[in-house]
Design an enzyme around this catalytic site. Structure first.
Site, short mmCIF file in Angstrom:
data_model
loop_
_atom_site.label_atom_id
_atom_site.label_comp_id
_atom_site.label_asym_id
_atom_site.label_seq_id
_atom_site.Cartn_x
_atom_site.Cartn_y
_atom_site.Cartn_z
N ASP A 363 58.64 -4.23 41.27
CA ASP A 363 59.29 -3.11 40.62
C ASP A 363 60.80 -3.36 40.66
O ASP A 363 61.28 -4.23 41.40
CB ASP A 363 58.92 -1.82 41.36
N THR A 365 63.62 -0.47 40.28
CA THR A 365 64.37 0.60 40.92
C THR A 365 63.83 0.87 42.31
O THR A 365 62.66 1.17 42.48
CB THR A 365 64.30 1.88 40.07
N GLU A 467 75.81 8.20 34.68
CA GLU A 467 76.70 9.27 34.24
C GLU A 467 77.33 9.97 35.44
O GLU A 467 78.51 10.29 35.44
CB GLU A 467 75.94 10.27 33.38
N ARG A 565 76.85 -3.06 35.22
CA ARG A 565 76.41 -2.29 34.05
C ARG A 565 77.66 -1.78 33.33
O ARG A 565 78.46 -1.07 33.92
CB ARG A 565 75.51 -1.15 34.48
N ASP A 647 61.86 1.01 33.21
CA ASP A 647 63.21 1.18 32.70
C ASP A 647 63.35 0.51 31.34
O ASP A 647 62.49 -0.24 30.88
CB ASP A 647 64.22 0.59 33.69
N ASN A 773 54.58 5.20 41.34
CA ASN A 773 54.25 4.52 40.08
C ASN A 773 53.92 3.06 40.29
O ASN A 773 53.52 2.38 39.34
CB ASN A 773 55.42 4.66 39.09
N ASP A 774 54.06 2.55 41.50
CA ASP A 774 53.72 1.16 41.80
C ASP A 774 52.38 1.03 42.52
O ASP A 774 51.94 -0.09 42.80
CB ASP A 774 54.80 0.52 42.68
#
Length: 1185
Positions: A363, A365, A467, A565, A647, A773-774
């Site tokens: 994964d 993140t 952000e 980024r 992502d 989610n993994d």
């Protein structure tokens, strides 16, 4: 802590096809199925089934050459030890989960309940949001366990409180694994209202910055979308376990062949000689002919030769695995001190598999990154900010000792923010126009929602952490975003509060890859501020910015090469008349009923042009410590790392560069973006032809074959490319690439990729992740590793191994995994050898004993051989041996390659063990026989008796196998010496004890070798036989070990060679400097590290006014402003939840549904301001929850 549920006294009608409660089960066993299921799993090992069959044979008196308890006792011990170990492993998993459920009171929640959640509480059922403490029932949630996002907003219909007082009905789709889809209809007062996934809060989320919220439970337990994506728990077995089953079958056939040969020999002997000796050796009454006798002898030899696969093999295997698991748990270098978290081996059956991994699926993140965004550098009006220089003007790296910038001049600065370049603060303080405009842009151009519950303590709710980092940076440099309404933005600029009128938000989308805001300044100027991907904004700049763009692009190249980024920032001052005209076009497009999105996009393009460049930002998506070095080391070990992430593509590719999965020197990056089979196939054919430098043909090599690539290429896949029937083509292309990134992956798609590689590549796979989610990926891989990070504990609870940092994977694989594999291979090779040598002596002896099924050895020696005499030396070898130490293991990852190809124990190595065992058995039988044949002692007495021969053979055997294990041992410890030589000395002690006069006279029927030890050990023939047998047995091994590094070397031979020692020590004293990245000047396909969330922003929500805080009691907001006490007093009537079989549908397609449950809760409400506005509601009777 306990949650309050509004259904504790509700009468329920639960349907059979729905879970009775919210409990979930990750363990395999319970009190009822443990015994049968565990026995079933254990007897899947052919060896256990073989011994059970052998036990039945020993219960037959006519063929029982050994007592039945010699098999049943070891079998019971093996089954019991394994069962206890499996129960403990399963209990650890179950307790880890049930502890949380019991204390949290979640397991009692049922479908149809209305539950209350409070701030920072986890959501463990899929609930439909009804209301919250925030205006317009907004709820802030953290979805890190689902998709790695730190925060999102959910909102509900503001009329949902009427639902508490009047009958309502919810019909929704059947349980499924679509995390981003939900279709339902709320029927209320005869009207239907559409429900979508924006109204649903999924299991795995965490409530953040919301005092409380209420929700209707839609899915529970295994029906929740998270659990639907978790996959099934499977019984994982190593490749060596599967190989063992094959080898046991081979041994069984070999054993049957030997028994058949000996039975034929017995039949021939009985016909030619035995028949005439019936006066001395009469046949039993049930033996009518030599054929019958041969049949019985077949099964007698089958019992005698059963030690070809001794049952102690599996006991030893379990002990070895358990010991190597403890090494992982005890490894202090895998202990993460900040969280006080040690590494944990949650299973004890996969250790040697860690030494054979070829593919690592990771994964992104929380696994590779910390999911912490840091404002690192920036470029403003062509000037670079962010680097730190010493007094001599030399650039220095930032460390803990580096002095931070002092933000004490700003009372609203975030104390957690760190920056090191003082020149930027100086530019802010001296009033640099461009610097001020740059940070003003960052403080205005966003969709962040502020929260200030305590004066001066601002909390920003951002759709993406990027952000939040940008707005926080502007805040610290003196441009503090303080608050907002649907029409205004308040910014504190260098201590002065200013109000900007918000005219429009041009929100982010995946196509636009930018966002803009249009504001009217206090000076009555209309300004547009824009930020976005450099690849997009460069096309929108005014021609006068050409030179500035070149300088900024150089800075962006520097940022990108550092793995940061990036965003480009620009502005435009608008004419009032132009803006008014544009606003009319925008309203017209917004109200359009046809092709609305395209029309809005065209209107946006009219105003987002001729922009003036301000600069660029660089945010560090902070990697975990040691991630690039770890992946570089994995690549050196020929381990391929694939990143499977939910992502977006730009972010994933940027992280791939930062982590050394991709690098600038690669020949190309191929991106598969097609959404249909034809497009994907065309892209794959182009990629395959380019990557392999040969045309794509139908005669493409098999997937499992090894392909030597001429070029280094990387592949980027979108999730929808896996939905077609081109999975094999995708796999072919992916396996030829150096690095692979799969974007937009759902949890089940991650598992599908792992299963695809497992099915067609036939290699060992490892999946590592930190979120729920993994889980499906972790369960699907041969080895699942969970990281206890920021995304909860679900991954760790479902993993085979768990630790806190990705770089610990090096030690897990290259030290613990490689050592475990090497030890297990040495153990199996030696174990099979020593038992072949031990057992096959019976075969040769049969030709000299009339094939009578008589054993060569004493019964007690047969019993103790595997249990006592040879057990400790092989355990010492398997628990303490090291071919090279841990420093060399990490410095030379090439040592890992033999395990990937399974070179140390395979069918070929097994045949070598068999041949060596046959040779040794010949030596051990015929050398002692030749030494004592027709021999006499010095006093003239014969020594060629059965008992003396037996003692000589068994002593020669033990000395030979002890010498053999001494040659196999490469790392001697005090324990190894004690185990190896102590076992041999213990044999002689036991020999004298068992053959002592007192014991033999006391139990003559049990101990029959009276005085044999004393008499035999005094014979020179005996020691000649022992020495000669031992030398002849180990001579081939010494020769093979000497010639193998010269003619068939493997990596470990090259590393441990004497001629390389000086070079190795020199490299260790003078390590090589890290590789220097080469900077590319404006490459044509320069990567875009666009640092935005991949989801829609909060723009529409902000301009709608739903984020406003209101204090008055108005009828329009009364049902979203209830106090906590008022909410607890509501009366709930007739809540029905219905399912239908369609995954999507409207109200008209939801017929034929089944009612699940009804509930009613009553309590007398206090009189409040809100109650006055609800005077038309029915009265209620008091009732306790």
């Amino acid at each position: 802590q306990a949650k309050k549920s509004f259904s504790s006294e509700v009468e329920l009608t639960q349907m059979a096809n729905l879970p009775a409660n919210n409990s979930i089960k990750t363990s395999k066993y319970n009190a009822f199925n443990f015994l049968p299921m565990n026995l079933f799993e254990q007897f899947q090992r052919l060896a256990n089934a073989y011994f059970l069959f052998l036990l039945f044979l020993q219960l037959i008196p006519q063929i029982a050459s050994l007592a039945w308890y010699t098999t049943v006792m070891p079998l019971m011990v093996v089954l019991s030890i394994t069962a206890v170990k499996d129960a403990i492993d399963d209990l650890v998993i179950e307790n880890s989960l049930s502890y949380r459920m019991v204390t949290e009171k979640w397991m009692d929640i049922q479908v149809g309940d209305i539950i209350k959640l409070e701030n920072n509480q986890a959501v463990t059922a899929d609930i439909l949001l009804l209301s919250s403490s925030e205006p317009y029932s907004l709820t802030y949630i953290e979805t890190a366990e689902l998709d790695g996002q730190l925060s999102q907003l959910k909102d509900s219909y503001c009329f949902f409180f009427f639902f508490f007082f009047f009958p309502g009905e919810v019909r929704c789709e059947s349980p499924n694994n679509k995390l981003d889809r939900f279709t339902g209809v709320l029927t209320y007062r005869g009207e239907d209202y559409i429900l979508d996934h924006d109204r649903l809060i999924l299991r795995g989320c965490v409530i953040r910055n919301t005092d409380w919220c209420y929700g209707l439970v839609i899915f529970t337990g295994p029906d929740t979308k998270l659990m639907q994506n978790s996959g099934k728990s499977t019984f994982k077995r190593t490749h060596i376990d599967h190989l063992m089953n094959v080898l046991v079958l081979w041994i069984f056939l070999f054993l049957g062949s030997m028994c058949f040969i000996l039975a034929i020999g017995h039949c021939i002997w009985e016909n030619k000689k035995g028949y005439y000796f019936q006066d001395f050796l009469p046949w039993k009454e049930y033996v009518s002919s030599s054929v019958v006798s041969a049949t019985l002898i077949f099964w007698s030899y089958f019992i005698i030769l059963n030690t070809m696969v001794p049952i102690s093999l599996y006991v030893s295997v379990e002990i070895i695995r358990l010991g190597n698991s403890f090494y992982i748990n005890w490894d202090q270098k895998m202990f993460y001190e900040p969280k006080n978290t040690p590494a944990r081996a949650r299973t004890t059956t996969l250790n040697e598999e860690l030494g054979q991994v070829t593919y690592v699926f990771s994964d992104k993140t929380g696994t590779l990154t910390q999911n912490i965004m840091i404002f690192n550098k920036c470029s403003i009006n062509g000037k670079f900010y962010g680097d730190v220089y010493d007094k001599n003007g030399q650039r220095v790296d930032v460390s803990e000792k580096t002095e931070k910038v002092d933000f004490s001049y700003n009372k609203l600065a975030d104390p957690k923010f760190s920056f090191y370049d003082k020149t930027l603060v100086e530019a802010v303080k001296r009033g640099d126009r461009w610097v001020h405009l740059f940070f003003l842009s960052l403080s205005l151009c966003h969709t962040v929602i502020p929260e200030e519950k305590v004066e001066g303590e601002l909390v920003y709710q951002a759709q993406s952490p990027d952000e939040g980092a940008l707005v926080t940076a502007a805040r610290n440099f003196g441009f503090v975003f303080r608050s907002r309404t649907s029409e205004t933005i308040m910014v504190v600029e260098m201590g002065e509060t200013k109000i900007y009128q918000l005219l429009a938000i041009l929100d982010f989308s995946n196509v636009r890859k930018r966002m803009s805001v249009i504001v009217r300044t206090p000076e009555d100027r209309v300004m547009l501020f824009c930020k976005g991907a450099d690849t997009i904004l460069c096309q929108l700049l005014h021609p006068s910015c050409r030179s500035l763009k070149e300088v900024t692009m150089d800075h962006l190249d520097d940022f990108a090469s550092d793995g940061l980024r990036t965003l480009m920032v620009a502005y435009r001052e608008l004419d009032n008349a132009f803006f008014q005209n544009w606003s009319l076009k925008h309203n017209e497009a917004y109200l359009s009923l046809e092709d609305r999105e395209n029309k809005i996009s065209l209107v946006y393009e009219e105003i987002e042009k001729d922009l003036m460049l301000l600069g660029a930002t660089a945010i560090e998506d902070k990697l975990q410590d040691g991630v690039p070095e770890t992946i570089f080391t994995l690549n050196k070990a020929k381990i391929k790392v694939w990143v499977l992430t939910g992502d977006k593509q730009e972010t994933a590719v940027n992280i791939a560069y930062a982590c050394n999965i991709f690098h600038d020197e690669m020949d190309g990056i191929f991106i598969v973006e097609g959404k249909d089979n034809e497009t994907v196939q065309q892209e794959l054919r182009y990629d395959g032809r380019t990557a392999t430098a040969h045309p794509w043909t139908q005669d493409f090599p098999p997937i499992s074959s090894s392909i030597c690539l001429k070029y280094e290429c990387s592949l980027v896949l979108q999730a929808h490319a896996l939905e077609g029937n081109l999975q094999l083509d995708l796999l072919r292309t992916a396996c030829m690439c150096k690095g692979v990134i799969c974007c937009r992956m759902t949890p089940l798609q991650k598992a599908q990729v792992v299963e695809l590689v497992k099915r067609y590549k036939k290699v060992v796979t490892l999946a590592i992740g930190d979120g729920a989610n993994d889980v499906s990926m972790i369960k699907a891989a041969h080895i699942g590793v969970g990281i206890s990070g920021q995304e909860g504990m679900q991954a760790m609870l479902n993993s085979d191994y768990a630790f806190s940092q990705f770089h610990y994977l090096q030690r897990l694989l290259f030290i613990h995994g490689r050592w475990s594999y090497n030890r297990m291979c040495k153990f199996l090779s030696y174990f099979f050898y020593k038992n072949f040598a031990f057992t096959l002596v019976h075969f040769w002896y049969a030709f000299y004993s009339g094939f009578s099924a008589q054993t060569v050895y004493d019964t007690w020696f047969i019993t103790f051989y595997n249990l006592v005499y040879t057990s400790l030396p092989v355990l010492g070898l398997s628990l303490f041996d090291q071919d090279v130490n841990e420093t060399w293991s990490l410095r030379f990852p090439e040592l890992y390659e033999p395990g990937q190809h399974n070179l140390y124990f395979n069918k070929k190595e097994f045949v070598k063990c068999l041949v060596h065992g046959i040779y040794s058995s010949l030596v051990l039988f015929f050398i002692p026989m030749g030494a004592i044949y027709n021999s006499v002692r010095s006093d003239g007495k014969e020594i060629s008796d059965y008992q003396s021969f037996s003692v000589i053979v068994q002593t020669s055997l033990l000395c030979a196998v002890t010498a053999q294990i001494a040659l196999e041992t490469t790392y001697w410890t005090m324990i190894s010496h004690i185990f190896t030589w102590g076992s041999l000395g213990f044999y002689f002690c036991i020999l004298f004890f068992l053959y002592s006069d007192g014991l033999c006279l006391m139990f003559p029927n049990v101990f029959q070798f009276l005085g044999v030890a004393r008499n035999t050990l005094n014979l020179p023939q005996m020691w000649l036989s022992v020495i000669l047998s031992m030398v002849l047995c180990i001579l081939p091994v010494i020769g093979y070990q000497f010639l193998k590094p010269l003619f068939w070397p493997v990596s470990v031979d090259k590393v441990s060679g004497t001629e390389n020692l000086a070079r190795i020590h020199h490299c260790m004293r003078h390590p090589l400097p890290p590789p220097i990245r080469t900077k590319l000047k404006h490459p044509s396909s320069r990567r875009s590290a666009y640092a935005f969330s991949h989801k829609q922003g909060f723009g529409a929500l902000i301009t709608s006014g739903k984020t406003l805080k209101t204090n008055h009691c108005s009828s329009s907001l009364v049902f979203t402003q209830f106090s906590k006490e008022r909410l607890e007093s509501l009366e709930i009537w007739g809540i029905n939840l219905l399912f239908h079989s369609h995954s999507r549908g409207s109200a008209s397609s939801l017929e034929g549904c089944t009612q699940v449950r009804q509930g009613k809760v009553k309590k007398e409400p206090p009189v409040t301001c809100q109650e006055k506005a609800m005077s038309g509601l029915p009265s209620t009777n008091p009732s306790k929850f």
